[in-house]
Design a protein around this motif. Structure first.
Motif, mmCIF file in Angstrom:
data_model
loop_
_atom_site.group_PDB
_atom_site.id
_atom_site.type_symbol
_atom_site.label_atom_id
_atom_site.label_comp_id
_atom_site.label_asym_id
_atom_site.label_seq_id
_atom_site.Cartn_x
_atom_site.Cartn_y
_atom_site.Cartn_z
ATOM 1 N N ASP A 6 0.825 -1.205 0.000
ATOM 2 C CA ASP A 6 0.000 0.000 0.000
ATOM 3 C C ASP A 6 0.865 1.264 0.000
ATOM 4 O O ASP A 6 0.576 2.226 -0.716
ATOM 5 C CB ASP A 6 -0.928 0.019 1.212
ATOM 6 C CG ASP A 6 -1.952 -1.098 1.176
ATOM 7 O OD1 ASP A 6 -2.262 -1.570 0.065
ATOM 8 O OD2 ASP A 6 -2.427 -1.496 2.251
ATOM 9 N N LEU A 7 1.910 1.258 0.809
ATOM 10 C CA LEU A 7 2.820 2.392 0.851
ATOM 11 C C LEU A 7 3.498 2.597 -0.502
ATOM 12 O O LEU A 7 3.608 3.722 -0.997
ATOM 13 C CB LEU A 7 3.866 2.189 1.943
ATOM 14 C CG LEU A 7 4.873 3.317 2.116
ATOM 15 C CD1 LEU A 7 4.185 4.590 2.580
ATOM 16 C CD2 LEU A 7 5.956 2.900 3.080
ATOM 17 N N TYR A 8 3.907 1.510 -1.127
ATOM 18 C CA TYR A 8 4.531 1.595 -2.449
ATOM 19 C C TYR A 8 3.544 2.164 -3.474
ATOM 20 O O TYR A 8 3.915 2.998 -4.300
ATOM 21 C CB TYR A 8 5.024 0.215 -2.903
ATOM 22 C CG TYR A 8 5.475 0.213 -4.335
ATOM 23 C CD1 TYR A 8 6.714 0.756 -4.696
ATOM 24 C CD2 TYR A 8 4.654 -0.294 -5.347
ATOM 25 C CE1 TYR A 8 7.117 0.777 -6.020
ATOM 26 C CE2 TYR A 8 5.056 -0.265 -6.665
ATOM 27 C CZ TYR A 8 6.286 0.266 -7.001
ATOM 28 O OH TYR A 8 6.681 0.299 -8.304
ATOM 29 N N THR A 9 2.308 1.735 -3.431
ATOM 30 C CA THR A 9 1.305 2.207 -4.388
ATOM 31 C C THR A 9 1.083 3.711 -4.254
ATOM 32 O O THR A 9 1.005 4.431 -5.252
ATOM 33 C CB THR A 9 -0.019 1.451 -4.177
ATOM 34 O OG1 THR A 9 0.230 0.055 -4.227
ATOM 35 C CG2 THR A 9 -1.034 1.814 -5.230
ATOM 36 N N VAL A 10 0.995 4.191 -3.023
ATOM 37 C CA VAL A 10 0.792 5.623 -2.804
ATOM 38 C C VAL A 10 2.029 6.405 -3.242
ATOM 39 O O VAL A 10 1.920 7.439 -3.914
ATOM 40 C CB VAL A 10 0.447 5.899 -1.327
ATOM 41 C CG1 VAL A 10 0.472 7.386 -1.030
ATOM 42 C CG2 VAL A 10 -0.916 5.319 -0.993
ATOM 43 N N VAL A 14 2.622 9.503 -6.054
ATOM 44 C CA VAL A 14 2.974 10.838 -5.599
ATOM 45 C C VAL A 14 4.390 11.260 -6.018
ATOM 46 O O VAL A 14 4.616 12.408 -6.397
ATOM 47 C CB VAL A 14 2.833 10.920 -4.061
ATOM 48 C CG1 VAL A 14 3.318 12.240 -3.526
ATOM 49 C CG2 VAL A 14 1.392 10.695 -3.666
ATOM 50 N N VAL A 15 5.332 10.354 -5.957
ATOM 51 C CA VAL A 15 6.737 10.697 -6.164
ATOM 52 C C VAL A 15 7.020 11.297 -7.542
ATOM 53 O O VAL A 15 7.772 12.281 -7.623
ATOM 54 C CB VAL A 15 7.639 9.470 -5.865
ATOM 55 C CG1 VAL A 15 9.049 9.676 -6.360
ATOM 56 C CG2 VAL A 15 7.633 9.193 -4.377
ATOM 57 N N PRO A 16 6.469 10.795 -8.645
ATOM 58 C CA PRO A 16 6.798 11.416 -9.942
ATOM 59 C C PRO A 16 6.481 12.908 -10.011
ATOM 60 O O PRO A 16 7.264 13.685 -10.564
ATOM 61 C CB PRO A 16 5.956 10.626 -10.944
ATOM 62 C CG PRO A 16 5.754 9.308 -10.304
ATOM 63 C CD PRO A 16 5.656 9.586 -8.834
ATOM 64 N N LEU A 17 5.374 13.323 -9.420
ATOM 65 C CA LEU A 17 5.031 14.742 -9.442
ATOM 66 C C LEU A 17 6.020 15.553 -8.613
ATOM 67 O O LEU A 17 6.489 16.611 -9.050
ATOM 68 C CB LEU A 17 3.614 14.956 -8.935
ATOM 69 C CG LEU A 17 3.162 16.412 -8.896
ATOM 70 C CD1 LEU A 17 3.055 16.962 -10.305
ATOM 71 C CD2 LEU A 17 1.854 16.540 -8.172
ATOM 72 N N TYR A 18 6.352 15.070 -7.436
ATOM 73 C CA TYR A 18 7.273 15.818 -6.588
ATOM 74 C C TYR A 18 8.690 15.838 -7.160
ATOM 75 O O TYR A 18 9.389 16.843 -7.027
ATOM 76 C CB TYR A 18 7.257 15.272 -5.162
ATOM 77 C CG TYR A 18 6.029 15.707 -4.408
ATOM 78 C CD1 TYR A 18 5.857 17.038 -4.060
ATOM 79 C CD2 TYR A 18 5.036 14.801 -4.074
ATOM 80 C CE1 TYR A 18 4.727 17.457 -3.386
ATOM 81 C CE2 TYR A 18 3.906 15.207 -3.394
ATOM 82 C CZ TYR A 18 3.755 16.539 -3.056
ATOM 83 O OH TYR A 18 2.640 16.948 -2.399
ATOM 84 N N PRO A 118 -4.746 10.607 -9.060
ATOM 85 C CA PRO A 118 -3.783 9.501 -8.933
ATOM 86 C C PRO A 118 -3.600 9.018 -7.495
ATOM 87 O O PRO A 118 -3.465 7.821 -7.251
ATOM 88 C CB PRO A 118 -2.477 10.099 -9.465
ATOM 89 C CG PRO A 118 -2.883 11.231 -10.302
ATOM 90 C CD PRO A 118 -4.140 11.757 -9.718
ATOM 91 N N LEU A 119 -3.642 9.947 -6.547
ATOM 92 C CA LEU A 119 -3.472 9.555 -5.151
ATOM 93 C C LEU A 119 -4.656 8.747 -4.646
ATOM 94 O O LEU A 119 -4.489 7.725 -3.971
ATOM 95 C CB LEU A 119 -3.257 10.801 -4.290
ATOM 96 C CG LEU A 119 -2.899 10.569 -2.833
ATOM 97 C CD1 LEU A 119 -1.605 9.783 -2.738
ATOM 98 C CD2 LEU A 119 -2.760 11.890 -2.114
#
Length: 158
Positions: A6-10, A14-18, A118-119
């Motif tokens: 679940d943590l990986y999915t979130v 999120v990470v690509p945008l940041y 996406p989130l």
């Protein structure tokens, strides 16, 4: 309990945008790759082409006859309550129409398109993403039009 999957999915949502935002900031501030004029051109491109095309993509995938009316009614009620509260505050302080428009926009128009969908899909599945697409449809049709009217009203009063 939250699993590592679940943590990986979130984080994957999120990470690509940041990372893109940090690289954009660094390319202007630290590395000097872009000038302020070039940044203005990039911002204009995003505002005129990228966001409207992304909005069109999400809106075109929406089925208008299958929209969740209770969910949309709850969202509309929330927006009307904020609008009524801001109208009451503007009666107390009559010269604060600018702040009312800004507060209404920031309180009721979340970043559902770029970050929220996406989130939510990553956290709750496809159904939550479909609900946010319905909110985006109403935002584009009703609430952005209301904000444009308020901005024009404010400009006319000035």
């Amino acid at each position: 309990m939250i699993s590592l999957h679940d943590l990986y999915t979130v984080l994957a949502a999120v990470v690509p945008l940041y990372v893109a935002m940090i690289l954009a900031y660094g390319s202007v501030r630290w590395w000097g790759i872009f000038t302020p004029d070039q940044c203005s051109g990039i911002n204009r491109f995003v505002a005129i082409f990228a966001v409207p095309l992304l909005s069109f993509h999400f809106i075109s995938t929406n089925a208008p006859y299958e929209m969740n009316l209770r969910f949309l009614a709850a969202d509309t009620l929330q927006k009307f309550l904020v609008l009524a509260l801001l109208a009451a505050c503007s009666r107390l302080i009559p010269s604060r129409l600018d702040w009312s428009i800004t507060l209404f926009s920031s309180a009721t128009m979340p970043n559902t398109l770029i970050m929220g969908i996406p989130l939510l899909v990553a956290m709750y599945g496809r159904h939550a993403g479909d609900l946010m697409v319905q909110i985006v449809v109403l935002q584009c049709i009703i609430w952005c039009t209301l904000l444009l009217f308020l901005f024009e009203f404010r400009a006319a009063r000035l």
